[in-house]
Design a protein around this motif. Structure first.
Motif, PDB file in Angstrom:
ATOM      1  N   THR A 249      -3.955 -26.458  -7.085  1.00 57.51           N
ATOM      2  CA  THR A 249      -2.600 -27.013  -7.017  1.00 57.51           C
ATOM      3  C   THR A 249      -1.552 -25.908  -7.056  1.00 57.51           C
ATOM      4  O   THR A 249      -0.554 -25.959  -6.325  1.00 57.51           O
ATOM      5  N   GLU A 250      -1.786 -24.902  -7.880  1.00 58.52           N
ATOM      6  CA  GLU A 250      -0.846 -23.785  -7.985  1.00 58.52           C
ATOM      7  C   GLU A 250      -0.815 -22.961  -6.704  1.00 58.52           C
ATOM      8  O   GLU A 250       0.249 -22.534  -6.258  1.00 58.52           O
ATOM      9  N   SER A 251      -1.994 -22.738  -6.113  1.00 60.01           N
ATOM     10  CA  SER A 251      -2.040 -21.997  -4.849  1.00 60.01           C
ATOM     11  C   SER A 251      -1.302 -22.755  -3.759  1.00 60.01           C
ATOM     12  O   SER A 251      -0.482 -22.188  -3.022  1.00 60.01           O
ATOM     13  N   LEU A 252      -1.586 -24.051  -3.650  1.00 63.07           N
ATOM     14  CA  LEU A 252      -0.964 -24.852  -2.602  1.00 63.07           C
ATOM     15  C   LEU A 252       0.537 -25.019  -2.822  1.00 63.07           C
ATOM     16  O   LEU A 252       1.281 -25.279  -1.870  1.00 63.07           O
ATOM     17  N   GLY A 253       0.980 -24.867  -4.054  1.00 60.81           N
ATOM     18  CA  GLY A 253       2.401 -25.007  -4.359  1.00 60.81           C
ATOM     19  C   GLY A 253       3.160 -23.699  -4.339  1.00 60.81           C
ATOM     20  O   GLY A 253       4.359 -23.666  -4.627  1.00 60.81           O
ATOM     21  N   SER A 254       2.499 -22.596  -3.988  1.00 65.82           N
ATOM     22  CA  SER A 254       3.152 -21.292  -3.971  1.00 65.82           C
ATOM     23  C   SER A 254       3.844 -21.059  -2.629  1.00 65.82           C
ATOM     24  O   SER A 254       3.564 -21.740  -1.651  1.00 65.82           O
ATOM     25  N   SER A 255       4.752 -20.082  -2.595  1.00 62.19           N
ATOM     26  CA  SER A 255       5.498 -19.847  -1.360  1.00 62.19           C
ATOM     27  C   SER A 255       6.019 -18.417  -1.310  1.00 62.19           C
ATOM     28  O   SER A 255       6.154 -17.742  -2.328  1.00 62.19           O
ATOM     29  N   ILE A 256       6.297 -17.978  -0.078  1.00 61.22           N
ATOM     30  CA  ILE A 256       6.934 -16.671   0.124  1.00 61.22           C
ATOM     31  C   ILE A 256       7.689 -16.713   1.449  1.00 61.22           C
ATOM     32  O   ILE A 256       7.245 -17.351   2.410  1.00 61.22           O
ATOM     33  N   LYS A 257       8.847 -16.053   1.483  1.00 57.52           N
ATOM     34  CA  LYS A 257       9.646 -15.947   2.704  1.00 57.52           C
ATOM     35  C   LYS A 257      10.134 -14.515   2.851  1.00 57.52           C
ATOM     36  O   LYS A 257      10.026 -13.702   1.928  1.00 57.52           O
ATOM     37  N   HIS A 258      10.666 -14.209   4.012  1.00 55.45           N
ATOM     38  CA  HIS A 258      11.148 -12.852   4.287  1.00 55.45           C
ATOM     39  C   HIS A 258      12.178 -12.430   3.245  1.00 55.45           C
ATOM     40  O   HIS A 258      13.083 -13.182   2.899  1.00 55.45           O
ATOM     41  N   GLY A 259      12.015 -11.211   2.735  1.00 54.72           N
ATOM     42  CA  GLY A 259      12.918 -10.688   1.728  1.00 54.72           C
ATOM     43  C   GLY A 259      12.403 -10.823   0.310  1.00 54.72           C
ATOM     44  O   GLY A 259      12.963 -10.228  -0.607  1.00 54.72           O
ATOM     45  N   MET A 260      11.336 -11.608   0.114  1.00 49.14           N
ATOM     46  CA  MET A 260      10.756 -11.781  -1.218  1.00 49.14           C
ATOM     47  C   MET A 260       9.654 -10.750  -1.435  1.00 49.14           C
ATOM     48  O   MET A 260       8.850 -10.487  -0.545  1.00 49.14           O
TER      49      MET A 260
END
Length: 382
Positions: A312-323
């Motif tokens: 659940t934690e993996s599927l709820g993680s995120s990243i975008k340009h600049g992070m």
């Protein structure tokens, strides 16, 4: 003196997608026994590349054995590959590319769903610093089962490929992408791949051919992510890199996209990675991305987390340009890393969710939560 120029953008710009690599070589791992990042040099990259090749070959052989088992079980007149009984097959690298561990009998149905009845999948390995094409492999699939293979990176075949010249420009295959963006570079690479496919496998000249590039350094997070295959969700962002702010499309991408993937890309950006990963892994089984070879460099330099994130934690993680860092849900607890051969996390082991053990996600999540409570010393924040 070489006249080849540096690329306008190399693939290292996408390194933040690769959590294990990026924390180990750029950010450092606060609270870990090795807090200081290691220097990610071209020499280290080259070492990892050859180590990746050894692991890849082992997985390819296992996948090919699985494909042969499926073919043996099939009655070509009466039975489709998707009808082969799962219980007749073992569990291993039954999926192509050989990253995902699953019951081999499930593979044909999954591949047919993604790639269609007949297709060629061409994977091209690139140098992340120079964008040179190093080698390629073509797998031909019929009804979800690999039937023919062109292994252009073994023996002397790889040099015949990389030295082959484009019919229009006269440039060698190796250098086609060095100064080109994704669309132009892939179009030229595909010209050569199709020519070779049609020469060697003329019966399949009308089958769609799908390009997929990848770079050396992705193997750390894609091929060696033994603690949790759900962590591959971050790498799905390669497919939508321009949609989340990156200036150019990464070469780690399909062209053209298989129809099912193309449909998924029409969804809202925030859910595309989850849907892409879900097509292959599902959500009911916890699958550790087990390794076959020794992997001394990867395990000694980058290691593995003592406690992986829950699914659940993996599927709820995120990243975008600049992070710089992948953002996880508040329930996530960062654990320390273990290095060397201990990082294989194979049974018998004190760490949860060992390699080569397939359990339900519910059982895996319970193991992770229990260990977090019982071994607070393994957590970065105690």
């Amino acid at each position: 003196m070489s006249t080849i120029k540096r690329p306008f953008q190399d693939e290292t710009i996408f390194n933040p997608y690769m959590r294990k690599l990026y924390t180990g070589s750029v950010l450092g791992r606060s609270g870990d026994t090795r807090e200081e990042p290691i220097k990610y040099t071209q020499a280290l990259s080259e070492g990892l590349h050859f180590e990746a090749q050894a692991e890849w070959l082992a997985r390819v052989n296992e996948y090919m054995c699985g494909s042969e088992k499926v073919m043996e079980k099939m009655d070509e007149d009466t039975m489709m590959a998707s009808e082969v009984r799962v219980e007749d097959m073992g569990t291993g690298f039954g999926m192509y590319p050989p990253l995902f561990v699953m019951p081999i009998g499930v593979s044909p149905a999954a591949l047919s769903m993604i790639y269609g009845e007949s297709a060629d999948m061409c994977w091209v390995c690139m140098d992340e610093f120079t964008l040179e094409n190093l080698w390629a492999i073509d797998w031909h699939f019929e009804r979800g089962t690999q039937t023919d293979t062109l292994l252009w990176y073994i023996d002397e075949d790889w040099k015949l490929l990389t030295d082959r010249r484009h019919m229009r420009t006269g440039e060698k295959f190796r250098y086609l992408c060095v100064q080109r963006g994704f669309e132009e570079g892939v179009a030229m690479v595909t010209d050569i791949l199709k020519d070779i496919r049609n020469e060697v496998l003329p019966d399949f000249a009308d089958s769609p051919l799908h390009y997929h590039g990848y770079v050396n350094n992705i193997t750390l997070d894609a091929q060696y992510s033994s603690r949790s295959e759900f962590e591959l969700i971050h790498l799905m962002n390669f497919y939508i890199s321009t949609q989340i702010g990156f200036p150019d499309q990464s070469y780690t991408c399909f062209s053209p996209f298989p129809e099912l993937h193309a449909m998924t890309l029409q969804m809202p950006v925030d859910i595309i990675p989850q849907r892409l990963l879900g097509m292959i892994t599902g959500k009911d089984l916890w699958m550790s991305n087990y390794t076959i070879s020794h992997l001394e460099t990867s395990l000694e330099c980058f290691g593995e987390e003592m406690i992986p994130p829950t699914s659940t934690e993996s599927l709820g993680s995120s990243i975008k340009h600049g992070m710089d860092r992948i953002v996880y849900p508040s329930s996530f607890r960062q654990s320390k890393y273990v290095y060397g051969q201990e990082a294989m996390c194979r049974e018998p082991t004190k760490y949860p969710c060992p390699q080569k053990v397939v359990v339900s996600t519910a059982d895996a999540n319970k193991q992770i939560e229990t260990v977090r409570e019982e071994h607070t010393e393994w957590l970065v924040d105690g």
